[in-house]
Design an enzyme around this catalytic site. Structure first.
Site, PDB file in Angstrom:
ATOM      1  N   LYS A 125       0.700  -1.115  -0.078  1.00 11.51           N
ATOM      2  CA  LYS A 125       0.071   0.004  -0.111  1.00 11.51           C
ATOM      3  C   LYS A 125       0.870   1.317   0.031  1.00 11.51           C
ATOM      4  CE  LYS A 125      -2.231   3.111   1.896  1.00 11.51           C
ATOM      5  NZ  LYS A 125      -1.909   4.447   1.522  1.00 11.51           N
ATOM      6  N   GLU A 141       9.639   1.926  10.868  1.00 10.93           N
ATOM      7  CA  GLU A 141      10.356   3.108  10.521  1.00 10.93           C
ATOM      8  C   GLU A 141       9.657   4.458  10.636  1.00 10.93           C
ATOM      9  OE1 GLU A 141      12.481   1.642   6.869  1.00 10.93           O
ATOM     10  OE2 GLU A 141      13.406  -0.044   7.854  1.00 10.93           O
ATOM     11  N   CYS A 143      13.590  11.267   6.084  1.00  9.41           N
ATOM     12  CA  CYS A 143      13.356  11.139   7.461  1.00  9.41           C
ATOM     13  C   CYS A 143      14.783  11.168   8.402  1.00  9.41           C
ATOM     14  CB  CYS A 143      12.863   9.657   7.880  1.00  9.41           C
ATOM     15  SG  CYS A 143      14.018   8.378   7.168  1.00  9.41           S
ATOM     16  N   GLU A 158       9.047  17.272  14.453  1.00 10.59           N
ATOM     17  CA  GLU A 158       9.533  16.914  12.880  1.00 10.59           C
ATOM     18  C   GLU A 158       8.603  17.939  11.949  1.00 10.59           C
ATOM     19  OE1 GLU A 158       8.381  13.327  10.936  1.00 10.59           O
ATOM     20  OE2 GLU A 158      10.424  13.070  10.263  1.00 10.59           O
TER      21      GLU A 158
HETATM   22  P1  NAD Z   1       2.176   8.814   7.045  1.00 13.72           P
HETATM   23  O1  NAD Z   1       2.286   8.169   8.109  1.00 13.72           O
HETATM   24  O2  NAD Z   1       1.032  10.085   6.884  1.00 13.72           O
HETATM   25  O3  NAD Z   1       1.559   7.882   5.814  1.00 13.72           O
HETATM   26  C1  NAD Z   1       2.450   6.498   5.649  1.00 13.72           C
HETATM   27  C2  NAD Z   1       1.690   5.675   4.918  1.00 13.72           C
HETATM   28  O4  NAD Z   1       0.755   5.297   5.919  1.00 13.72           O
HETATM   29  C3  NAD Z   1       0.770   6.166   3.881  1.00 13.72           C
HETATM   30  O5  NAD Z   1       0.756   4.869   2.647  1.00 13.72           O
HETATM   31  C4  NAD Z   1      -0.559   6.340   4.203  1.00 13.72           C
HETATM   32  O6  NAD Z   1      -1.646   6.133   3.547  1.00 13.72           O
HETATM   33  C5  NAD Z   1      -0.665   5.289   5.237  1.00 13.72           C
HETATM   34  N1  NAD Z   1      -1.610   5.836   6.640  1.00 13.72           N
HETATM   35  C6  NAD Z   1      -1.922   6.665   6.915  1.00 13.72           C
HETATM   36  N2  NAD Z   1      -2.802   6.762   8.059  1.00 13.72           N
HETATM   37  C7  NAD Z   1      -2.731   5.383   8.245  1.00 13.72           C
HETATM   38  C8  NAD Z   1      -3.575   4.445   8.930  1.00 13.72           C
HETATM   39  N3  NAD Z   1      -4.419   5.058  10.237  1.00 13.72           N
HETATM   40  N4  NAD Z   1      -3.635   3.098   8.875  1.00 13.72           N
HETATM   41  C9  NAD Z   1      -2.930   2.636   8.057  1.00 13.72           C
HETATM   42  N5  NAD Z   1      -2.378   3.243   6.952  1.00 13.72           N
HETATM   43  C10 NAD Z   1      -2.296   4.637   7.221  1.00 13.72           C
HETATM   44  O7  NAD Z   1       3.525   9.340   6.783  1.00 13.72           O
HETATM   45  P2  NAD Z   1       3.842  10.164   5.404  1.00 13.72           P
HETATM   46  O8  NAD Z   1       3.321  11.434   5.531  1.00 13.72           O
HETATM   47  O9  NAD Z   1       3.632   9.710   4.025  1.00 13.72           O
HETATM   48  O10 NAD Z   1       5.449  10.187   5.465  1.00 13.72           O
HETATM   49  C11 NAD Z   1       6.202  11.097   6.158  1.00 13.72           C
HETATM   50  C12 NAD Z   1       6.542  10.320   7.513  1.00 13.72           C
HETATM   51  O11 NAD Z   1       7.240   9.433   7.271  1.00 13.72           O
HETATM   52  C13 NAD Z   1       7.531  11.486   8.205  1.00 13.72           C
HETATM   53  O12 NAD Z   1       7.219  11.384   9.622  1.00 13.72           O
HETATM   54  C14 NAD Z   1       9.018  10.743   8.089  1.00 13.72           C
HETATM   55  O13 NAD Z   1       9.943  10.781   9.102  1.00 13.72           O
HETATM   56  C15 NAD Z   1       8.565   9.208   8.258  1.00 13.72           C
HETATM   57  N6  NAD Z   1       9.656   8.421   7.405  1.00 13.72           N
HETATM   58  C16 NAD Z   1      10.416   7.839   8.052  1.00 13.72           C
HETATM   59  C17 NAD Z   1      11.180   6.877   7.563  1.00 13.72           C
HETATM   60  C18 NAD Z   1      12.227   5.883   8.172  1.00 13.72           C
HETATM   61  O14 NAD Z   1      12.872   5.265   7.743  1.00 13.72           O
HETATM   62  N7  NAD Z   1      12.583   5.901   9.718  1.00 13.72           N
HETATM   63  C19 NAD Z   1      11.280   6.745   6.193  1.00 13.72           C
HETATM   64  C20 NAD Z   1      10.750   7.590   5.652  1.00 13.72           C
HETATM   65  C21 NAD Z   1       9.710   8.446   6.110  1.00 13.72           C
HETATM   66  O1  6OD Z   2      18.265   4.021   3.042  1.00 17.06           O
HETATM   67  C1  6OD Z   2      17.356   3.430   3.411  1.00 17.06           C
HETATM   68  O2  6OD Z   2      17.230   2.157   3.039  1.00 17.06           O
HETATM   69  C2  6OD Z   2      16.210   3.919   4.232  1.00 17.06           C
HETATM   70  N1  6OD Z   2      15.030   3.041   4.677  1.00 17.06           N
HETATM   71  C3  6OD Z   2      16.019   5.197   4.113  1.00 17.06           C
HETATM   72  C4  6OD Z   2      15.124   5.964   4.640  1.00 17.06           C
HETATM   73  C5  6OD Z   2      15.074   7.182   4.436  1.00 17.06           C
HETATM   74  C6  6OD Z   2      13.873   8.105   4.934  1.00 17.06           C
HETATM   75  O3  6OD Z   2      13.319   9.027   4.531  1.00 17.06           O
END
Ligand code: NAD
Ligand code: 6OD
Length: 501
Positions: free
Chosen positions: A193, A269, A303, A405
């Site tokens: 998804k 993550e 992130c 964030e």
């Molecule tokens: P988000 O949590 O809004 O959405 C992520 C995914 O979850 C999307 O596919 C969304 O449709 C789905 N989703 C949202 N609410 C849901 C629910 N209640 N149940 C099931 N699925 C749901 O995040 P975003 O805005 O898409 O991404 C940005 C965030 O992701 C930032 O906080 C960023 O730091 C984090 N991020 C973390 C990492 C990591 O590796 N730690 C990597 C990339 C992004």
């Molecule tokens: O490099 C990766 O494998 C990884 N998971 C990166 C995450 C980036 C976050 O935005």
């Protein structure tokens, strides 16, 4: 119909025929009869319509995956799965430009970034896990039983079954393949998804996987939103075996509550509020270049980006002046413009969020050293989701802009005096994803980096990744580790066979 999205174009008029991106369930493309719009953040124009998966489509995908998990895929050999993964990597390579166009259209990111980071890493994820399963080993222990008999215990990894993969919009293909590849490598079936903001590269991936000839139901793709949509229907289903999720910490918490009901395996993550620490003994130019990257890559939507920068007092003023000068040279432009450094944010909604923090910074008393607003172009980009790269100073560590964030191209720079002080300030965060240390003192590099309460610390570099290393976050930044054998462990049911010889 081929789901290839329209290439990013500067044409002022919307395209005549707008593609419809469908879900992929049990080896077939599904038009769910309900769709949402996919908008180009460069100019606000429509890229495609996307079929939203309702409860019925999600259930069909889960049933297909569960059937496939009990079929030939369960008994596939490591060599067969490795060959499939390489075939998928080949397929992405053959359609490299389509993937680049898809990623660029959905996000507005520079074309060179999509080529060198996003799509390149999508390919590497499949190749890395294909190679890894062919060389991975497991533990074997020899012991003596109570009757003196020899005992041999060894560990095997079996597929978990059906895995729900929920991914975000910031690095769409990279982060989706980071999970799909090891999940398939270990013999699982998946339901992917992707974010509603970035459905295009995931749709192309489904086309490539279909062409690679995986058995029906092994890979399924459902489009849609989170709450009351595909994300929620998938993560609350009692019929999946594990959930792996990348996204906001708050969403992770919601998914964890749903997973708790069935005591499912989860890997999260999540968000970050990462710090970069620049000591006075750092290679000044390297530190400036590094912080430019770690603050503004992908418009700050990684992130791992540094939103908190701590600079040792003797070089503080010089550092702020140099970073300001470099930031003001950044080229904020169309994705395909020559020399472009930064594109727009992913959406107007995300821009509203980032701009609300630009305003909050002022309200909290920050000095805006650079940026702080919306660039004016005088062309179609004014309908896009651009913001200026921004540097702020002067906030206390308690300010919301220093603690929450933002996920945009903004960093707060603050002076520090001692090693102990800066370590304490770095760790004074609800998050614990990543950190950076800039120093030429080797002992200090080891001493400081090992004290950060984060999943990864980079020294004199940023975002360099060896895919065999564990990746994940502490505190609100996540749960569990993926990467290399850590991924093989997560995507497996690990069993011990204990044998009396
Ligand atoms: P988000 O949590 O809004 O959405 C992520 C995914 O979850 C999307 O596919 C969304 O449709 C789905 N989703 C949202 N609410 C849901 C629910 N209640 N149940 C099931 N699925 C749901 O995040 P975003 O805005 O898409 O991404 C940005 C965030 O992701 C930032 O906080 C960023 O730091 C984090 N991020 C973390 C990492 C990591 O590796 N730690 C990597 C990339 C992004
Ligand atoms: O490099 C990766 O494998 C990884 N998971 C990166 C995450 C980036 C976050 O935005």
């Amino acid at each position: 119909m081929v789901n290839t999205p329209l290439p990013k174009s500067r044409a002022a008029k919307p395209p005549a025929a707008v593609p419809l991106l469908r879900c992929f369930v049990d080896g077939a493309w599904v038009d769910t009869g309900k769709s949402f719009d996919n908008i180009n953040p460069v100019n606000g124009q429509l890229i495609s319509h996307v079929c939203e998966a309702g409860q019925d489509t999600v259930n069909a995908a889960i049933s297909a995956a569960n059937r496939a998990a009990q079929g030939s895929w369960k008994h596939s050999t490591v060599s067969e799965r490795a060959a499939f993964l390489h075939c998928i990597a080949d397929g992405i390579e053959q359609r490299f430009d389509d993937f680049v166009a898809a990623e660029v259209a959905d996000t507005g990111r520079p074309v060179h970034q999509a080529r060198t980071l996003d799509v390149a890493r999508g390919i590497a994820n499949f190749r890395t896990f294909a190679d890894l399963i062919k060389t991975s080993s497991s533990d074997l222990f020899q012991s003596d039983g109570p009757d003196g008999a020899k005992i041999m215990s060894y560990v095997i990894r079996k597929p978990l079954g059906t895995i729900g993969i929920i991914s975000p919009w910031n690095l769409p293909l990279l982060l989706l393949t980071w999970k799909v590849a090891p999940a398939l490598a270990m013999g699982n079936c998946v339901i992917a998804k992707p974010s509603e903001e970035t459905p295009s590269s995931a749709t192309l991936l489904a086309e490539v996987i279909q062409a690679a000839g995986l058995p029906n139901g092994v890979f399924n793709l459902i489009h849609g939103f989170g709450p009351d949509s595909a994300g929620q229907f998938l993560s609350t289903s009692p019929h999946i075996d594990a959930i792996t999720f990348t996204g906001e910490s708050r969403t992770g918490s919601t998914i964890m509550k749903a997973a708790a009901e069935g005591v499912k395996e989860v890997s999260f993550e999540l968000g970050g509020k990462n710090a970069a620490v620049v000591f006075a003994d750092a290679d000044f130019e390297a530190a400036i270049a590094g912080v430019m990257k770690s603050s503004f890559t992908n418009s700050g939507q990684v992130c791992l980006c540094s939103e908190r920068v701590y600079v040792e007092r003797p070089i503080f003023d010089r550092f702020v002046a140099a970073l300001k000068s470099r930031t003001e040279q950044l080229r904020v432009d169309f994705p395909d413009a020559e020399g472009v450094d930064m594109g727009p944010l992913v959406s107007h909604a995300h821009r509203d969020k980032v701009l609300s923090y630009y305003k909050l910074a002022r309200d909290e008393g920050a000095t805006v050293v650079s940026g702080g607003g919306v660039p004016v172009f005088g062309d179609e980009r004014d309908q896009g989701a651009y913001v200026q790269p921004t540097i702020i100073t002067g906030l206390p560590d308690t300010a919301r802009c220093v603690r929450e964030e933002i996920f945009g191209p903004i960093c707060h720079i603050s002076p520090f005096d001692t090693e102990a002080e800066v370590i304490e300030r770095v760790n004074d965060s609800a998050y614990g994803l990543a950190g950076c240390v800039w120093t030429t003192n080797l002992s200090r590099a080891h001493r400081v980096s090992s004290q950060f309460e984060t999943g990864i610390v980079w020294v004199n570099t940023w975002f360099t990744r060896d895919l065999r290393t564990p990746f994940g976050g502490a505190k609100l930044s996540g749960l569990g580790r993926e990467g290399g054998r850590y991924s093989l462990d997560f995507y497996s049911e690990i069993s011990t066979i204990c044998m009396k010889l």
